[in-house]
Design an enzyme around this catalytic site. Structure first.
Site, PDB file in Angstrom:
ATOM      1  N   SER A  64       0.824  -1.216   0.000  1.00 45.24           N
ATOM      2  CA  SER A  64       0.000   0.000   0.000  1.00 45.24           C
ATOM      3  C   SER A  64       0.853   1.258   0.000  1.00 45.24           C
ATOM      4  CB  SER A  64      -0.863   0.060   1.263  1.00 45.24           C
ATOM      5  OG  SER A  64      -1.782  -0.967   1.275  1.00 45.24           O
TER       6      SER A  64
ATOM      7  N   HIS B 155      -1.890  -3.062  -7.473  1.00 41.60           N
ATOM      8  CA  HIS B 155      -2.503  -2.638  -6.209  1.00 41.60           C
ATOM      9  C   HIS B 155      -4.016  -2.758  -6.273  1.00 41.60           C
ATOM     10  CE1 HIS B 155      -3.720   0.497  -3.144  1.00 41.60           C
ATOM     11  NE2 HIS B 155      -3.040  -0.383  -2.452  1.00 41.60           N
TER      12      HIS B 155
ATOM     13  N   GLU C 120      -4.499  -0.795  -9.832  1.00 42.87           N
ATOM     14  CA  GLU C 120      -3.469   0.202 -10.181  1.00 42.87           C
ATOM     15  C   GLU C 120      -2.178  -0.559 -10.491  1.00 42.87           C
ATOM     16  OE1 GLU C 120      -3.662   4.136  -8.002  1.00 42.87           O
ATOM     17  OE2 GLU C 120      -4.578   2.843  -6.496  1.00 42.87           O
TER      18      GLU C 120
ATOM     19  N   ASN D 224      -3.966   5.751  -2.456  1.00 44.32           N
ATOM     20  CA  ASN D 224      -3.478   6.059  -1.113  1.00 44.32           C
ATOM     21  C   ASN D 224      -2.815   7.426  -1.013  1.00 44.32           C
ATOM     22  OD1 ASN D 224      -4.467   3.805   0.155  1.00 44.32           O
ATOM     23  ND2 ASN D 224      -2.784   2.566  -0.610  1.00 44.32           N
TER      24      ASN D 224
HETATM   25  P1  NAD Z   1      -3.130  -9.008   6.788  1.00 43.46           P
HETATM   26  O1  NAD Z   1      -2.356  -8.807   8.026  1.00 43.46           O
HETATM   27  O2  NAD Z   1      -4.608  -9.174   6.856  1.00 43.46           O
HETATM   28  O3  NAD Z   1      -2.558 -10.301   6.002  1.00 43.46           O
HETATM   29  C1  NAD Z   1      -1.190 -10.591   5.869  1.00 43.46           C
HETATM   30  C2  NAD Z   1      -1.030 -12.096   5.659  1.00 43.46           C
HETATM   31  O4  NAD Z   1       0.347 -12.380   5.387  1.00 43.46           O
HETATM   32  C3  NAD Z   1      -1.416 -12.924   6.885  1.00 43.46           C
HETATM   33  O5  NAD Z   1      -2.248 -13.989   6.486  1.00 43.46           O
HETATM   34  C4  NAD Z   1      -0.072 -13.429   7.402  1.00 43.46           C
HETATM   35  O6  NAD Z   1      -0.153 -14.681   8.051  1.00 43.46           O
HETATM   36  C5  NAD Z   1       0.712 -13.547   6.100  1.00 43.46           C
HETATM   37  N1  NAD Z   1       2.151 -13.607   6.324  1.00 43.46           N
HETATM   38  C6  NAD Z   1       2.873 -13.141   7.361  1.00 43.46           C
HETATM   39  N2  NAD Z   1       4.181 -13.451   7.186  1.00 43.46           N
HETATM   40  C7  NAD Z   1       4.261 -14.111   6.000  1.00 43.46           C
HETATM   41  C8  NAD Z   1       5.328 -14.690   5.295  1.00 43.46           C
HETATM   42  N3  NAD Z   1       6.573 -14.668   5.756  1.00 43.46           N
HETATM   43  N4  NAD Z   1       5.039 -15.314   4.120  1.00 43.46           N
HETATM   44  C9  NAD Z   1       3.776 -15.328   3.636  1.00 43.46           C
HETATM   45  N5  NAD Z   1       2.732 -14.811   4.293  1.00 43.46           N
HETATM   46  C10 NAD Z   1       2.980 -14.214   5.455  1.00 43.46           C
HETATM   47  O7  NAD Z   1      -2.739  -7.783   5.831  1.00 43.46           O
HETATM   48  P2  NAD Z   1      -3.543  -7.185   4.569  1.00 43.46           P
HETATM   49  O8  NAD Z   1      -4.466  -6.133   5.005  1.00 43.46           O
HETATM   50  O9  NAD Z   1      -4.082  -8.310   3.758  1.00 43.46           O
HETATM   51  O10 NAD Z   1      -2.349  -6.469   3.786  1.00 43.46           O
HETATM   52  C11 NAD Z   1      -1.406  -7.214   3.048  1.00 43.46           C
HETATM   53  C12 NAD Z   1      -0.701  -6.311   2.044  1.00 43.46           C
HETATM   54  O11 NAD Z   1      -1.691  -5.738   1.179  1.00 43.46           O
HETATM   55  C13 NAD Z   1       0.060  -5.145   2.675  1.00 43.46           C
HETATM   56  O12 NAD Z   1       1.202  -4.865   1.925  1.00 43.46           O
HETATM   57  C14 NAD Z   1      -0.935  -4.001   2.559  1.00 43.46           C
HETATM   58  O13 NAD Z   1      -0.286  -2.770   2.517  1.00 43.46           O
HETATM   59  C15 NAD Z   1      -1.590  -4.328   1.229  1.00 43.46           C
HETATM   60  N6  NAD Z   1      -2.921  -3.750   1.014  1.00 43.46           N
HETATM   61  C16 NAD Z   1      -3.852  -3.741   2.021  1.00 43.46           C
HETATM   62  C17 NAD Z   1      -5.097  -3.156   1.792  1.00 43.46           C
HETATM   63  C18 NAD Z   1      -6.162  -3.125   2.862  1.00 43.46           C
HETATM   64  O14 NAD Z   1      -7.108  -2.354   2.708  1.00 43.46           O
HETATM   65  N7  NAD Z   1      -6.079  -3.960   3.912  1.00 43.46           N
HETATM   66  C19 NAD Z   1      -5.386  -2.624   0.540  1.00 43.46           C
HETATM   67  C20 NAD Z   1      -4.432  -2.681  -0.478  1.00 43.46           C
HETATM   68  C21 NAD Z   1      -3.189  -3.241  -0.219  1.00 43.46           C
END
Ligand code: NAD
Length: 300
Positions: free
Chosen positions: A122, A143, A155, A194
């Site tokens: 993000s 993204h 994106e 963002n």
């Molecule tokens: P989250 O915490 O819900 O999920 C992260 C996942 O990654 C978990 O299931 C965790 O167990 C796993 N994980 C941890 N260590 C790991 C490893 N070594 N190998 C593989 N998996 C591993 O987080 P999220 O909200 O899904 O965000 C994930 C990414 O997506 C981030 O980079 C965030 O910036 C991006 N993102 C989030 C949003 C949002 O609105 N939540 C939107 C766009 C992008």
């Protein structure tokens, strides 16, 4: 370049699980990787949560298609196994630069040479961990926005090192899985969404940390005066507190670091936003906003 058919998603949390379903529902062959079977065991619950939204939000929702997608999704806790057949790896692991570097290093060593790599970060700059992949020319960002099935922007952002053919292939892939592909022509942390959303959310957070007004009142002013569907605090609920916490705790602004501590307390209390059906507001099973959570109310 051939169509990208086999997709492996790293991280099966809030976004990773949505990416998996979006791709599977659009006919891609999907594998999800996470660090333990315990975490992967949460996926069936996530599918049922998502099914409610698909039903509500997609006029052409097809229950059998959803079931087929669930049945076809494969999971793994073994990096080499997860990426062996991948045309595209999409990474959605926590927003932490060192962790991204480490995991992309593992993926880069294990994936076939032709696999394209995309991060869903993000707020980080993809260039800052491109080298860790071992193939920066095949690495870029795709993204997604939270609630992908209806908030369906894709994106696509290259780094200066990305091969334009990989960029085009991922633009096509985004269209094939039902996104509106948007080219981002210069690398900016935060893309378009963002770059606009984070200052908006932080403006709300700072008003609250300064004890100017309650979250519910800040949101009400924004909703009513602009006719927007939600204000900054409902925005935090939608984004999820884990991501918001990771961004604000690294902020140079002490107010945002104080806000991060507040988010952490709420996460520890089991209220991390929409996914828990409680954050700044409570939510019903369909995600409709309910009452403000009392713990956030300022004392008089
Ligand atoms: P989250 O915490 O819900 O999920 C992260 C996942 O990654 C978990 O299931 C965790 O167990 C796993 N994980 C941890 N260590 C790991 C490893 N070594 N190998 C593989 N998996 C591993 O987080 P999220 O909200 O899904 O965000 C994930 C990414 O997506 C981030 O980079 C965030 O910036 C991006 N993102 C989030 C949003 C949002 O609105 N939540 C939107 C766009 C992008």
């Amino acid at each position: 370049m051939a169509a990208l058919t086999n997709v492996t998603v790293f991280g099966t949390g809030v976004l990773g699980s949505q990416i998996m379903m979006q791709a599977a529902y659009h006919g891609k062959s999907v594998t999800g990787y996470d660090v333990s079977e315990e975490l992967l065991a949460k996926l069936p619950q996530r599918w049922e949560w998502m099914r409610g939204y698909y039903q509500r939000d997609l006029p052409d929702y097809d229950a059998e298609r959803f079931d087929r997608a669930v049945a076809a999704i494969r999971t793994s806790t073994d990096v080499a196994d997860a990426v062996a057949q991948a045309d595209l790896v999409i990474e959605a692991i926590p927003e932490n630069l060192d962790l991204k570097r480490k995991v992309w290093g593992q993926i880069g060593q294990a994936a076939p040479a032709e696999t394209i790599f995309a991060t869903n970060t993000s707020s980080l700059r993809p260039s800052d961990f491109a080298e860790a992949t071992g193939r920066p020319d095949r690495f870029l960002a795709l993204h997604f926005a939270n609630l992908i099935w209806s908030h369906n922007t894709g994106e696509v952002m290259a780094t200066p090192a990305t091969d334009p053919r990989c960029f085009d292939a991922v633009m096509r892939f985004a269209g094939e899985i039902g996104l509106v592909p948007v080219p981002v022509r210069k690398e900016v942390p935060g893309y378009i969404l963002n770059s606009v959303l984070i200052p908006f959310l932080n403006a709300g957070a700072q008003l609250y940390v300064d004890e100017v007004a309650d979250p519910a009142d800040i949101d009400a002013v924004w909703r009513i005066a602009t006719q927007s569907p939600f204000g900054p605090f409902q925005g935090f609920d939608i984004v999820g507190f884990n991501v918001a916490y990771n961004i604000s705790r690294n902020s140079p602004d002490p107010k945002m670091r104080k806000f991060a501590d507040m988010l952490k307390q709420s996460i520890d209390a089991g209220r991390s936003g929409l996914a828990d059906r409680a954050g700044f507001f409570t939510y019903d099973a369909e995600g409709n906003r309910g009452e403000p959570v009392a713990a956030w109310k300022l004392e008089n």
